[in-house]
Design a protein around this motif. Structure first.
Motif, PDB file in Angstrom:
ATOM      1  N   LYS A  41      39.598  45.962  22.347  1.00 18.39           N
ATOM      2  CA  LYS A  41      38.212  45.720  22.732  1.00 18.39           C
ATOM      3  C   LYS A  41      38.126  44.983  24.065  1.00 18.39           C
ATOM      4  O   LYS A  41      38.939  44.130  24.373  1.00 18.39           O
ATOM      5  CB  LYS A  41      37.498  44.897  21.661  1.00 18.39           C
ATOM      6  CG  LYS A  41      37.336  45.610  20.330  1.00 18.39           C
ATOM      7  CD  LYS A  41      36.631  44.707  19.329  1.00 18.39           C
ATOM      8  CE  LYS A  41      36.450  45.400  17.981  1.00 18.39           C
ATOM      9  NZ  LYS A  41      35.795  44.504  16.994  1.00 18.39           N
ATOM     10  N   ILE A  42      37.114  45.341  24.871  1.00 15.12           N
ATOM     11  CA  ILE A  42      36.733  44.593  26.054  1.00 15.12           C
ATOM     12  C   ILE A  42      35.345  44.041  25.763  1.00 15.12           C
ATOM     13  O   ILE A  42      34.348  44.763  25.807  1.00 15.12           O
ATOM     14  CB  ILE A  42      36.695  45.487  27.315  1.00 15.12           C
ATOM     15  CG1 ILE A  42      38.059  46.124  27.564  1.00 15.12           C
ATOM     16  CG2 ILE A  42      36.242  44.675  28.525  1.00 15.12           C
ATOM     17  CD1 ILE A  42      39.146  45.159  27.940  1.00 15.12           C
ATOM     18  N   GLU A  43      35.279  42.761  25.444  1.00 14.39           N
ATOM     19  CA  GLU A  43      33.994  42.167  25.065  1.00 14.39           C
ATOM     20  C   GLU A  43      34.040  40.669  25.335  1.00 14.39           C
ATOM     21  O   GLU A  43      35.034  40.149  25.840  1.00 14.39           O
ATOM     22  CB  GLU A  43      33.702  42.430  23.583  1.00 14.39           C
ATOM     23  CG  GLU A  43      34.759  41.893  22.652  1.00 14.39           C
ATOM     24  CD  GLU A  43      34.465  42.202  21.195  1.00 14.39           C
ATOM     25  OE1 GLU A  43      34.952  41.443  20.333  1.00 14.39           O
ATOM     26  OE2 GLU A  43      33.763  43.192  20.906  1.00 14.39           O
ATOM     27  N   ILE A  54      40.869  38.379  42.310  1.00 13.33           N
ATOM     28  CA  ILE A  54      41.860  37.318  42.203  1.00 13.33           C
ATOM     29  C   ILE A  54      41.674  36.566  40.888  1.00 13.33           C
ATOM     30  O   ILE A  54      40.585  36.525  40.330  1.00 13.33           O
ATOM     31  CB  ILE A  54      41.802  36.339  43.392  1.00 13.33           C
ATOM     32  CG1 ILE A  54      40.441  35.633  43.475  1.00 13.33           C
ATOM     33  CG2 ILE A  54      42.114  37.073  44.686  1.00 13.33           C
ATOM     34  CD1 ILE A  54      40.407  34.520  44.513  1.00 13.33           C
ATOM     35  N   TYR A  55      42.754  35.971  40.403  1.00 13.85           N
ATOM     36  CA  TYR A  55      42.686  35.238  39.142  1.00 13.85           C
ATOM     37  C   TYR A  55      43.817  34.219  39.101  1.00 13.85           C
ATOM     38  O   TYR A  55      44.786  34.293  39.871  1.00 13.85           O
ATOM     39  CB  TYR A  55      42.753  36.186  37.945  1.00 13.85           C
ATOM     40  CG  TYR A  55      43.981  37.066  37.895  1.00 13.85           C
ATOM     41  CD1 TYR A  55      45.091  36.717  37.124  1.00 13.85           C
ATOM     42  CD2 TYR A  55      44.039  38.260  38.614  1.00 13.85           C
ATOM     43  CE1 TYR A  55      46.212  37.527  37.069  1.00 13.85           C
ATOM     44  CE2 TYR A  55      45.167  39.074  38.578  1.00 13.85           C
ATOM     45  CZ  TYR A  55      46.245  38.701  37.809  1.00 13.85           C
ATOM     46  OH  TYR A  55      47.366  39.497  37.765  1.00 13.85           O
ATOM     47  N   HIS A  56      43.701  33.270  38.191  1.00 14.24           N
ATOM     48  CA  HIS A  56      44.706  32.230  38.004  1.00 14.24           C
ATOM     49  C   HIS A  56      45.309  32.451  36.629  1.00 14.24           C
ATOM     50  O   HIS A  56      44.637  32.293  35.622  1.00 14.24           O
ATOM     51  CB  HIS A  56      44.052  30.842  38.093  1.00 14.24           C
ATOM     52  CG  HIS A  56      45.025  29.715  38.124  1.00 14.24           C
ATOM     53  ND1 HIS A  56      44.907  28.625  37.301  1.00 14.24           N
ATOM     54  CD2 HIS A  56      46.130  29.509  38.875  1.00 14.24           C
ATOM     55  CE1 HIS A  56      45.904  27.779  37.551  1.00 14.24           C
ATOM     56  NE2 HIS A  56      46.649  28.284  38.495  1.00 14.24           N
ATOM     57  N   ARG A  57      46.559  32.838  36.575  1.00 16.46           N
ATOM     58  CA  ARG A  57      47.134  33.370  35.338  1.00 16.46           C
ATOM     59  C   ARG A  57      46.995  32.476  34.105  1.00 16.46           C
ATOM     60  O   ARG A  57      46.732  32.980  33.014  1.00 16.46           O
ATOM     61  CB  ARG A  57      48.606  33.749  35.541  1.00 16.46           C
ATOM     62  CG  ARG A  57      49.226  34.387  34.315  1.00 16.46           C
ATOM     63  CD  ARG A  57      50.512  35.091  34.638  1.00 16.46           C
ATOM     64  NE  ARG A  57      50.329  36.280  35.426  1.00 16.46           N
ATOM     65  CZ  ARG A  57      49.941  37.455  34.912  1.00 16.46           C
ATOM     66  NH1 ARG A  57      49.674  37.569  33.628  1.00 16.46           N
ATOM     67  NH2 ARG A  57      49.804  38.519  35.686  1.00 16.46           N
ATOM     68  N   THR A 112      40.706  42.294  30.442  1.00 19.79           N
ATOM     69  CA  THR A 112      39.349  42.539  30.951  1.00 19.79           C
ATOM     70  C   THR A 112      39.374  42.679  32.469  1.00 19.79           C
ATOM     71  O   THR A 112      38.718  43.568  33.030  1.00 19.79           O
ATOM     72  CB  THR A 112      38.402  41.396  30.547  1.00 19.79           C
ATOM     73  OG1 THR A 112      38.369  41.303  29.123  1.00 19.79           O
ATOM     74  CG2 THR A 112      36.988  41.646  31.066  1.00 19.79           C
ATOM     75  N   ILE A 113      40.130  41.814  33.139  1.00 19.18           N
ATOM     76  CA  ILE A 113      40.229  41.866  34.599  1.00 19.18           C
ATOM     77  C   ILE A 113      40.779  43.216  35.055  1.00 19.18           C
ATOM     78  O   ILE A 113      40.258  43.838  35.991  1.00 19.18           O
ATOM     79  CB  ILE A 113      41.112  40.708  35.106  1.00 19.18           C
ATOM     80  CG1 ILE A 113      40.365  39.376  34.927  1.00 19.18           C
ATOM     81  CG2 ILE A 113      41.498  40.914  36.573  1.00 19.18           C
ATOM     82  CD1 ILE A 113      41.226  38.155  35.183  1.00 19.18           C
ATOM     83  N   GLU A 114      41.816  43.699  34.411  1.00 19.78           N
ATOM     84  CA  GLU A 114      42.404  44.992  34.780  1.00 19.78           C
ATOM     85  C   GLU A 114      41.428  46.141  34.529  1.00 19.78           C
ATOM     86  O   GLU A 114      41.377  47.100  35.306  1.00 19.78           O
ATOM     87  CB  GLU A 114      43.704  45.202  34.008  1.00 19.78           C
ATOM     88  CG  GLU A 114      44.830  44.287  34.472  1.00 19.78           C
ATOM     89  CD  GLU A 114      46.084  44.424  33.628  1.00 19.78           C
ATOM     90  OE1 GLU A 114      45.991  45.004  32.511  1.00 19.78           O
ATOM     91  OE2 GLU A 114      47.154  43.959  34.063  1.00 19.78           O
ATOM     92  N   LYS A 163      39.878  48.597  37.519  1.00 17.43           N
ATOM     93  CA  LYS A 163      39.965  50.067  37.474  1.00 17.43           C
ATOM     94  C   LYS A 163      38.603  50.703  37.756  1.00 17.43           C
ATOM     95  O   LYS A 163      38.509  51.675  38.510  1.00 17.43           O
ATOM     96  CB  LYS A 163      40.478  50.501  36.097  1.00 17.43           C
ATOM     97  CG  LYS A 163      40.724  51.994  35.972  1.00 17.43           C
ATOM     98  CD  LYS A 163      41.333  52.330  34.613  1.00 17.43           C
ATOM     99  CE  LYS A 163      41.592  53.831  34.486  1.00 17.43           C
ATOM    100  NZ  LYS A 163      42.197  54.173  33.164  1.00 17.43           N
ATOM    101  N   ILE A 164      37.541  50.150  37.168  1.00 16.32           N
ATOM    102  CA  ILE A 164      36.202  50.700  37.389  1.00 16.32           C
ATOM    103  C   ILE A 164      35.774  50.512  38.838  1.00 16.32           C
ATOM    104  O   ILE A 164      35.245  51.439  39.480  1.00 16.32           O
ATOM    105  CB  ILE A 164      35.179  50.039  36.438  1.00 16.32           C
ATOM    106  CG1 ILE A 164      35.392  50.526  35.016  1.00 16.32           C
ATOM    107  CG2 ILE A 164      33.747  50.343  36.892  1.00 16.32           C
ATOM    108  CD1 ILE A 164      34.437  49.928  34.008  1.00 16.32           C
TER     109      ILE A 164
END
Length: 312
Positions: free
Chosen positions: A88-90, A271-274, A281-283, A287-288
């Motif tokens: 799920k992406i939520e 960008i993100y901080h792991r 969700t970020i990936e 893609k979109i």
């Protein structure tokens, strides 16, 4: 003790104020104060010195909050892993985006994101790159959309697209293509301090800070619309990115000149901080955005060796 109480003390420590922390946590001040007090009683320590203004964190409170951050982080990871298993992406994702891309990018991507992930809640703020990176590291944001590379080893990125840069203003209409060096002979209009595109313009054309405005006017804009209006009235040049160019009227597009190869582009990335990353969700969002924007870009008409990524 519960996760909510830990989130409350983290908020109070960061904001140094019970009222602001309550607003941030979306609860009443009375509720937040009561829950913090109960936690202090349970642990038999004093976390905050309420007599000081702003509210101060005690020495033992600082150690407690560092441990609380680890617990909250692990609780978030547990939730993310559960969603990953369920496919799920939520939930909620907090996004920071730089103003020089927000007005042209967001109208194109928000609809497909929400259509694909109707249970995902977006919270989006326009912020400078420095604000985005600092809030990512503090866990206040989940991801940012900025120009890269940042040369920050703590921040990771996913490249979305390469956006062609071009010039708006009174270039000779017969001259369709220009070189960066030619820009220095014109009046220059810049965005205000803090905008990465300002720094890219200065570095791209090796600009100096003097002699770029009308003689008795010092002006730096916070938006492209303002810059273009000033140029239409007073003449001069400014740098604009491709997605903003696509929003211009046909008349204003006649005022735009393109660069000779190598074509300057700005690299736009998530960008993100792991430690705080909601990576799945970020990936999915990356893609979109990539599929929605990349197909129509001018930069795709050129070979990679014909493009030059403008440094910040």
């Amino acid at each position: 003790m519960n996760i909510q109480q830990l989130e409350y003390i983290i908020a109070v420590d960061r904001l140094k104020n019970f009222t602001k922390a309550a607003e941030y946590c979306n609860v009443t001040q009375a509720t937040l104060s009561t829950m913090v007090k109960k936690l202090e009683e349970e642990l038999e320590i004093i976390i905050f010195d309420r007599k000081k203004n702003p509210t101060a964190t005690t020495e033992i409170g600082m150690e407690t909050i560092e441990n609380a951050k680890k617990v909250v982080l692990h609780s978030q990871l547990l939730k993310e892993n559960a969603k990953k298993i369920n496919g799920k992406i939520e939930g909620k994702i907090k996004i920071g985006i730089i103003p020089t891309i927000a007005n042209s990018l967001l109208p194109k991507i928000i609809k497909p994101i929400l259509e694909n992930y109707p249970n995902l809640k977006l919270e989006i703020s326009e912020l400078t790159t420095s604000s985005i990176t600092s809030q990512l590291k503090e866990g206040q944001l989940d991801m940012g959309i900025v120009a890269t590379p940042l040369n920050d080893t703590e921040i990771e990125d996913i490249v979305l697209f390469y956006e062609t840069l071009m010039v708006y203003g009174d270039i000779d209409p017969v001259q369709n293509y220009i070189l960066p060096d030619e820009i220095r002979n014109h009046k220059i209009w810049l965005l205000e301090e803090g905008h990465c595109l300002r720094e890219q313009f200065i570095k791209l054309c090796s600009l100096k800070t003097k002699d770029k405005m009308v003689e008795n006017l010092k002006f730096e804009a916070s938006s492209f619309d303002t810059l273009l209006n000033m140029i239409d009235e007073f003449g001069g040049l400014t740098l604009i990115p491709e997605l903003y160019y696509k929003t211009l009227s046909s008349e204003r597009k006649k005022q735009v000149s393109f660069f000779n190869a190598p074509i300057p582009v700005r690299e736009m990335s998530i960008i993100y901080h792991r430690p705080y990353a909601k990576i799945r969700t970020i990936e999915a969002l990356a893609k979109i955005i990539h599929s929605t924007i990349n197909k129509d870009l001018i930069s795709n008409k050129y070979k990679k060796n014909e493009l030059a990524i403008t440094q910040i």
